[in-house]
Design an enzyme around this catalytic site. Structure first.
Site, PDB file in Angstrom:
ATOM      1  N   HIS A  52     -10.785  -4.914  11.344  1.00  0.00           N
ATOM      2  CA  HIS A  52      -9.665  -5.474  10.589  1.00  0.00           C
ATOM      3  C   HIS A  52      -9.237  -6.726  11.341  1.00  0.00           C
ATOM      4  CE1 HIS A  52      -5.300  -5.095   8.996  1.00  0.00           C
ATOM      5  NE2 HIS A  52      -6.060  -5.706   8.114  1.00  0.00           N
ATOM      6  N   ASP A  76      -9.675 -11.234   6.953  1.00  0.00           N
ATOM      7  CA  ASP A  76      -9.169  -9.853   7.024  1.00  0.00           C
ATOM      8  C   ASP A  76     -10.185  -8.778   7.390  1.00  0.00           C
ATOM      9  OD1 ASP A  76      -6.851  -8.151   6.676  1.00  0.00           O
ATOM     10  OD2 ASP A  76      -7.787  -7.397   4.863  1.00  0.00           O
ATOM     11  N   ARG A  96       2.086 -11.857  -1.998  1.00  0.00           N
ATOM     12  CA  ARG A  96       0.688 -12.042  -1.635  1.00  0.00           C
ATOM     13  C   ARG A  96      -0.009 -13.049  -2.533  1.00  0.00           C
ATOM     14  NH1 ARG A  96      -1.752  -9.472   2.998  1.00  0.00           N
ATOM     15  NH2 ARG A  96      -0.230  -7.917   3.652  1.00  0.00           N
ATOM     16  N   ARG A 104       0.829  -1.206   0.000  1.00  0.00           N
ATOM     17  CA  ARG A 104       0.000   0.000   0.000  1.00  0.00           C
ATOM     18  C   ARG A 104       0.865   1.258   0.000  1.00  0.00           C
ATOM     19  NH1 ARG A 104      -2.247   1.403   3.951  1.00  0.00           N
ATOM     20  NH2 ARG A 104      -1.285   0.032   5.501  1.00  0.00           N
ATOM     21  N   LYS A 157      -8.874  -2.360   0.004  1.00  0.00           N
ATOM     22  CA  LYS A 157      -8.760  -1.534   1.203  1.00  0.00           C
ATOM     23  C   LYS A 157      -9.519  -0.215   1.067  1.00  0.00           C
ATOM     24  CE  LYS A 157      -6.359  -4.227   3.863  1.00  0.00           C
ATOM     25  NZ  LYS A 157      -7.076  -4.908   4.982  1.00  0.00           N
ATOM     26  N   LYS A 204      -2.562 -13.388  11.990  1.00  0.00           N
ATOM     27  CA  LYS A 204      -4.025 -13.267  11.874  1.00  0.00           C
ATOM     28  C   LYS A 204      -4.609 -14.256  10.860  1.00  0.00           C
ATOM     29  CE  LYS A 204      -5.223  -9.289  10.249  1.00  0.00           C
ATOM     30  NZ  LYS A 204      -5.697  -9.499   8.861  1.00  0.00           N
ATOM     31  N   THR A 205      -3.991 -14.321   9.691  1.00  0.00           N
ATOM     32  CA  THR A 205      -4.470 -15.237   8.655  1.00  0.00           C
ATOM     33  C   THR A 205      -4.112 -16.670   8.989  1.00  0.00           C
ATOM     34  OG1 THR A 205      -4.322 -13.526   6.944  1.00  0.00           O
ATOM     35  CG2 THR A 205      -4.319 -15.812   6.210  1.00  0.00           C
ATOM     36  N   SER A 234      -0.319  -6.990  10.071  1.00  0.00           N
ATOM     37  CA  SER A 234       0.395  -7.896   9.178  1.00  0.00           C
ATOM     38  C   SER A 234       1.601  -8.510   9.889  1.00  0.00           C
ATOM     39  CB  SER A 234       0.861  -7.132   7.937  1.00  0.00           C
ATOM     40  OG  SER A 234       1.587  -7.965   7.070  1.00  0.00           O
TER      41      SER A 234
END
Length: 534
Positions: free
Chosen positions: A222, A259, A325, A62, A203, A244-245, A240
């Site tokens: 988030h 997400d 990604r 980003r 996003k 989390k994932t 990140s």
């Protein structure tokens, strides 16, 4: 101008978005068709077993400094203006929009009409118009697809126009560079230019949902979320690199999403129809569900190196970026929900990768502590991950997603507090970072231990377990946890030099206190008192 009539599409034309005199308009192409277009346009390479490998150029993440919100009368008093939510004038936006429309004349575009939000009450009809076929495939993966019947009558409530090859002129347009991501809430329009990083698309709509939902007393988050075998929903907050994932994609659990979610009186609902996982150093042993998606047709692999002869990818190679990604439909995860919903959560877990080696691997929070840590949104950047970083650096991001929160963080914290209390939710802080010393001295928490802690929380095996107080942050640390060595539960005990630990802990407390000054004017006395102290 010719429309692709082979696909269902709305009578709500692109003229409504200031676009005219286009060449071919490809409406709602399916995945195979978008593959064909991407390959024909030389936008990507087909890799072993079917994923599409693409490059995003110099923007491999980003572009936070290039994100703006149009400052206009209907919303200006609701936005938390500052470094994150930068204002830009309506006049500058309109001029960029006009020139973008001129740039697209006689060019092909791809359109996906879709939705954000699995909840019927809160779902947002979205239209995304892209220059690249692979960006349109990304949209098809990441957003919720419309049925043919819905496509015929689809009228977007928000539209994204994404044109990577159109650039701003900072001297004329008031941008910081040639790149721009601008949200106009009054015109319900997002403009993206000068970047090929597809994450900007999802996003930007996430930011829109984060603005809209609090008006309905729904909390946008988030976070990732899953459902255990006994039907209990768990929410995982984290920035990140915190897990989390990884921790939500567990074969023994049902994945809701990885997400973006909302929380209302019906429970948890996904905003998305896919996942956007970080892939660097992905292991088939530690993360089998996500690893399997990197070998499936329909997955987009961003900036993942591959052998040009064998077309086999290398997930350990960070030569393009550490932020490699994978975008894939959630149906690539066998044990994922198809309706994108879960019940009221029994547990909320905050994830932090503490590179200072201070936070305990697991601790229980009070409601006030939860709101303090939610506003802080702490993790740490590891030495060597960014240019100029030679030792761990704190990374505070309010609500674990400050770049996407248009409103003041306290507004989201208040909603969180309401829901924690209303549904009697347990709140846990899990550190997936280092113990025995900071990064470079200590060791990273074993993922097997972290999974065991998460499973203990979800299975209720920590209820009633004796705890001890952590002196600096006031956290309650379980004295035992199934399948986790007792000696690792209190981080101070893992340091050979206990005095060095105390010095490091006081240093981190000071960082928390300094960061929280920006919220002190709106935070309650209970939240302020729940913060760490020396």
């Amino acid at each position: 101008m010719r429309d692709d009539r082979h696909n269902e599409h709305s009578s709500y034309s692109l003229d409504n978005h200031g676009l005219s005199n286009l060449n071919d308009i490809y409406w709602n192409l399916n995945t195979p068709a978008l593959y064909e277009h991407a390959l024909k346009n030389n936008e990507g390479i087909l890799s072993h077993l079917g994923p599409l490998v693409v490059r995003t150029g110099h923007h491999t993440g980003r572009s936070a400094n290039d994100k703006f919100i149009v400052q206009e009368d209907s919303t200006k008093d609701d936005i938390w203006w500052g470094k994150i939510n930068r204002p830009i004038s309506s006049e500058k936006f309109d001029e960029l929009h006009r020139r973008m429309g001129l740039y697209l004349q006689s060019k092909n575009v791809y359109v996906q009409d879709c939705y954000s939000g699995a909840s019927a009450e809160h779902r947002l009809p979205v239209r995304v118009i892209t220059q690249y076929a692979w960006h349109n495939l990304f949209v098809r993966n990441m957003f919720l697809q419309a049925t043919p019947e819905e496509l015929a009558n689809h009228v977007p409530e928000f539209t994204v126009i994404d044109v990577p090859e159109f650039h701003a002129n900072p001297n004329i347009d008031g941008t910081n560079s040639e790149t721009f991501i601008i949200v106009n809430f009054a015109k319900k329009l997002v403009l993206i230019g000068g970047t090929s990083y597809a994450g900007e698309i999802k996003k930007s709509i996430f930011s829109v949902m984060n603005y809209l939902l609090p008006k309905k007393r729904a909390l946008p988050m988030h976070c990732s979320a899953n459902i255990s075998a006994d039907g209990n929903t768990t929410v995982f907050f984290g920035l990140s690199g915190t897990g989390k994932t990884t921790l939500s994609a567990d074969a023994s659990k049902t994945l809701i999403g990885d997400d973006e979610h909302g929380w209302d009186d019906s429970g948890i609902f996904n905003f998305e129809g896919g996942c956007y996982a970080k892939l660097i150093n992905l292991s088939p042993e530690a993360e089998p569900e996500i690893y399997a998606t990197t070998r499936q047709f329909g997955t987009i692999l961003e900036n993942v190196p591959l052998n040009s002869k064998t077309r086999r990818i290398d997930l350990m190679d960070d030569s393009f970026t550490e932020n490699t990604r994978g975008s894939y439909p959630i149906s690539h995860i066998d044990n994922a929900t198809r309706d994108g919903k879960g019940g009221q959560p029994k547990n909320v877990i905050f994830l932090s990768a503490d590179a200072f080696g201070v936070l305990p691997p697991i601790s229980k929070l009070t409601k006030a502590q939860a709101m303090y840590h939610f506003l802080s949104g702490y993790t740490a950047k590891v030495a060597g991950t960014e240019k100029g970083i030679t030792e761990p650096q704190p990374n505070f991001s309010a609500c674990y997603g400050a770049p996407f929160m248009p409103r003041h963080p306290q507004k989201y914290a208040e909603l969180l507090g309401e829901k924690l209390e209303k549904y009697n939710v347990n709140i846990w802080l899990i550190n997936t970072g280092w113990s025995g010393g900071p990064c470079g001295v200590g060791e990273r928490m074993k993922i097997s231990h972290t999974r065991a802690m998460v499973n203990a929380v979800l299975d209720g095996k920590l209820e009633g377990v004796e705890t001890e107080a952590e002196p600096f942050f006031g956290l309650q640390i379980p004295k035992s946890c199934p399948n986790v060595p007792t000696e690792v539960l209190n981080t101070r005990n893992t340091w050979a030099d206990k005095d060095a630990y105390d010095v490091q802990a006081k240093k981190l407390v000071g960082m928390f206190a300094e960061n929280f000054k920006q919220y002190a004017d709106q935070a309650t006395k209970e939240i302020l008192a729940a913060g760490p102290s020396v």
